[in-house]
Structure formats: structure tokens, C-alpha cells
Design a protein around this motif. Structure first.
Motif, PDB file in Angstrom:
ATOM      1  N   PHE A   5       0.832  -1.200   0.000  1.00  0.00           N
ATOM      2  CA  PHE A   5       0.000   0.000   0.000  1.00  0.00           C
ATOM      3  C   PHE A   5       0.870   1.254   0.000  1.00  0.00           C
ATOM      4  CE2 PHE A   5      -3.279   2.990   1.033  1.00  0.00           C
ATOM      5  CZ  PHE A   5      -4.404   2.441   0.430  1.00  0.00           C
ATOM      6  N   GLY A   6       1.971   1.221   0.730  1.00  0.00           N
ATOM      7  CA  GLY A   6       2.898   2.354   0.738  1.00  0.00           C
ATOM      8  C   GLY A   6       3.493   2.595  -0.630  1.00  0.00           C
ATOM      9  N   LEU A   8       2.265   1.616  -3.641  1.00  0.00           N
ATOM     10  CA  LEU A   8       1.226   2.082  -4.562  1.00  0.00           C
ATOM     11  C   LEU A   8       0.824   3.523  -4.288  1.00  0.00           C
ATOM     12  CD1 LEU A   8      -1.096  -1.030  -4.926  1.00  0.00           C
ATOM     13  CD2 LEU A   8       0.240   0.079  -6.719  1.00  0.00           C
ATOM     14  N   SER A   9       0.691   3.876  -3.023  1.00  0.00           N
ATOM     15  CA  SER A   9       0.268   5.241  -2.693  1.00  0.00           C
ATOM     16  C   SER A   9       1.347   6.271  -3.021  1.00  0.00           C
ATOM     17  CB  SER A   9      -0.144   5.346  -1.231  1.00  0.00           C
ATOM     18  OG  SER A   9       0.979   5.215  -0.387  1.00  0.00           O
ATOM     19  N   PRO A  13      -1.278   8.962  -6.028  1.00  0.00           N
ATOM     20  CA  PRO A  13      -1.607   9.773  -4.853  1.00  0.00           C
ATOM     21  C   PRO A  13      -3.051   9.685  -4.352  1.00  0.00           C
ATOM     22  CG  PRO A  13      -0.337  11.043  -6.425  1.00  0.00           C
ATOM     23  CD  PRO A  13      -0.693   9.761  -7.093  1.00  0.00           C
ATOM     24  N   LEU A  15      -4.477   7.082  -3.529  1.00  0.00           N
ATOM     25  CA  LEU A  15      -4.414   6.097  -2.455  1.00  0.00           C
ATOM     26  C   LEU A  15      -3.706   6.753  -1.274  1.00  0.00           C
ATOM     27  CD1 LEU A  15      -3.309   2.956  -4.492  1.00  0.00           C
ATOM     28  CD2 LEU A  15      -5.614   3.562  -3.747  1.00  0.00           C
ATOM     29  N   ASN A  16      -4.364   6.767  -0.126  1.00  0.00           N
ATOM     30  CA  ASN A  16      -3.831   7.485   1.027  1.00  0.00           C
ATOM     31  C   ASN A  16      -3.288   6.498   2.056  1.00  0.00           C
ATOM     32  OD1 ASN A  16      -3.603   8.927   3.514  1.00  0.00           O
ATOM     33  ND2 ASN A  16      -4.835  10.540   2.590  1.00  0.00           N
ATOM     34  N   VAL A  17      -1.972   6.415   2.145  1.00  0.00           N
ATOM     35  CA  VAL A  17      -1.353   5.479   3.072  1.00  0.00           C
ATOM     36  C   VAL A  17      -1.640   5.853   4.522  1.00  0.00           C
ATOM     37  CG1 VAL A  17       0.918   6.579   3.197  1.00  0.00           C
ATOM     38  CG2 VAL A  17       0.730   4.105   3.487  1.00  0.00           C
ATOM     39  N   GLU A  18      -1.812   7.148   4.792  1.00  0.00           N
ATOM     40  CA  GLU A  18      -2.096   7.568   6.159  1.00  0.00           C
ATOM     41  C   GLU A  18      -3.431   7.012   6.639  1.00  0.00           C
ATOM     42  OE1 GLU A  18      -0.777   9.582   3.886  1.00  0.00           O
ATOM     43  OE2 GLU A  18       0.968  10.560   4.806  1.00  0.00           O
ATOM     44  N   TYR A  20      -4.849   4.272   5.592  1.00  0.00           N
ATOM     45  CA  TYR A  20      -4.593   2.844   5.806  1.00  0.00           C
ATOM     46  C   TYR A  20      -3.940   2.620   7.170  1.00  0.00           C
ATOM     47  CZ  TYR A  20      -2.372  -1.719   5.402  1.00  0.00           C
ATOM     48  OH  TYR A  20      -1.957  -2.995   5.650  1.00  0.00           O
ATOM     49  N   GLN A  43       6.940   3.526   0.422  1.00  0.00           N
ATOM     50  CA  GLN A  43       6.915   4.921  -0.022  1.00  0.00           C
ATOM     51  C   GLN A  43       8.281   5.344  -0.571  1.00  0.00           C
ATOM     52  OE1 GLN A  43       4.800   8.129   0.656  1.00  0.00           O
ATOM     53  NE2 GLN A  43       3.328   6.634  -0.106  1.00  0.00           N
TER      54      GLN A  43
END
Length: 149
Positions: A5-6, A8-9, A13, A15-18, A20, A43
């Protein structure tokens, strides 16, 4: 999962890793710091793509379109570039602040770091440490909020 997820995000943008990580923190468990570190590594690898676009070493059309500086940031980015040119510690500090606080936007700073010839290893190390610190704050926030109230 936090790594994927990190990664991809970092590239996509929307996709919000925060978000998640807040969810991960709300669910609890003993692996919160590992989740923050995994997201930080993802990230970092994703932002290295933008770094190499700044270097001119990567030619991926859809990523290049994403890496274009928004018009409202173009003038600011030029001022940062002028200040950072020939000042490696200033550049490192800018990357660290942007990576942790996302101000100025980290995607823009990632491209800028590549254009300034910053070492990819220095960029990756600063990005990993500061992104992981940011994500540790985020992942522990739900538990801290419950403790306070």
C-alpha cells in the motif's frame, strides 16, 4: 500489506497510506511499528521513481505526467531549486522536512532532488527514516487518542 500500500500510494496519490495506517492503528496489534516501517520502505521505493524522473533517467509517460509541477507550485519549486543548487545539506533538509510534513509536496521535492543530482542513497536514507517516523506517529495516533479520552 503495508509495504504494498505504501508503494502504490507513493505512485498513485489518490491512495492514502495515512488512512490505511490509521485503520491499522485502530485495529491494534503488536506490529504497528513494523507496519509503519513497511509503509515507509514502500513509499521510499515509490518516490525513487519520481527521483529518477527528475534525473531524466526514467521515461514513463504516465509517471512523467504525474511528476509535472502543478502551476501554483512551479514558481516555488524554481525558488527551492535555486536555493538548493550547490548546497547539499540544504537539499537534504528540504527532503527531510518535505518527507515528514509533506510541505512542500513530497512528490515535487522528489523530482527536484533528482534534478539537483542528489545521491540516490542519501535521498533513500532520508526518505525512509522520515517517512517511517511520520507513519509511526500516524499508526500510533488512534491508540494515543483513546488513551487521552
Amino acid at each position: 500489506m503495508a509495504f504494498a500500500f505504501g508503494l502504490l500510494s507513493a505512485v498513485v496519490p489518490v491512495l492514502n497510506v495515512e488512512l490505511y495506517l490509521v485503520g491499522l492503528g485502530a485495529l491494534g496489534g503488536g506490529t504497528l511499528l513494523a507496519g509503519a516501517a513497511a509503509a515507509g520502505l514502500g513509499q521510499t521505493l515509490g518516490k525513487i521513481l519520481y527521483f529518477y524522473i527528475g534525473r531524466g533517467a526514467l521515461n514513463v509517460p504516465w509517471l512523467k505526467r504525474r511528476a509535472k509541477t502543478p502551476p501554483r507550485w512551479a514558481e516555488r519549486a524554481e525558488r527551492w531549486r535555486a536555493k538548493a543548487e550547490g548546497r547539499p545539506l540544504w537539499t537534504l533538509g528540504l527532503v527531510a522536512v518535505s518527507s515528514f510534513a509533506s510541505v512542500p509536496p513530497f512528490m515535487v521535492v522528489s523530482v527536484l532532488a533528482g534534478t539537483l543530482g542528489m545521491s540516490v542513497w542519501g535521498f533513500a536514507a532520508v526518505t525512509f527514516v522520515t517517512r517511517t517516523a511520520r507513519f509511526a506517529v500516524v499508526v500510533y495516533a488512534p491508540g494515543a487518542a483513546l488513551w487521552l479520552f
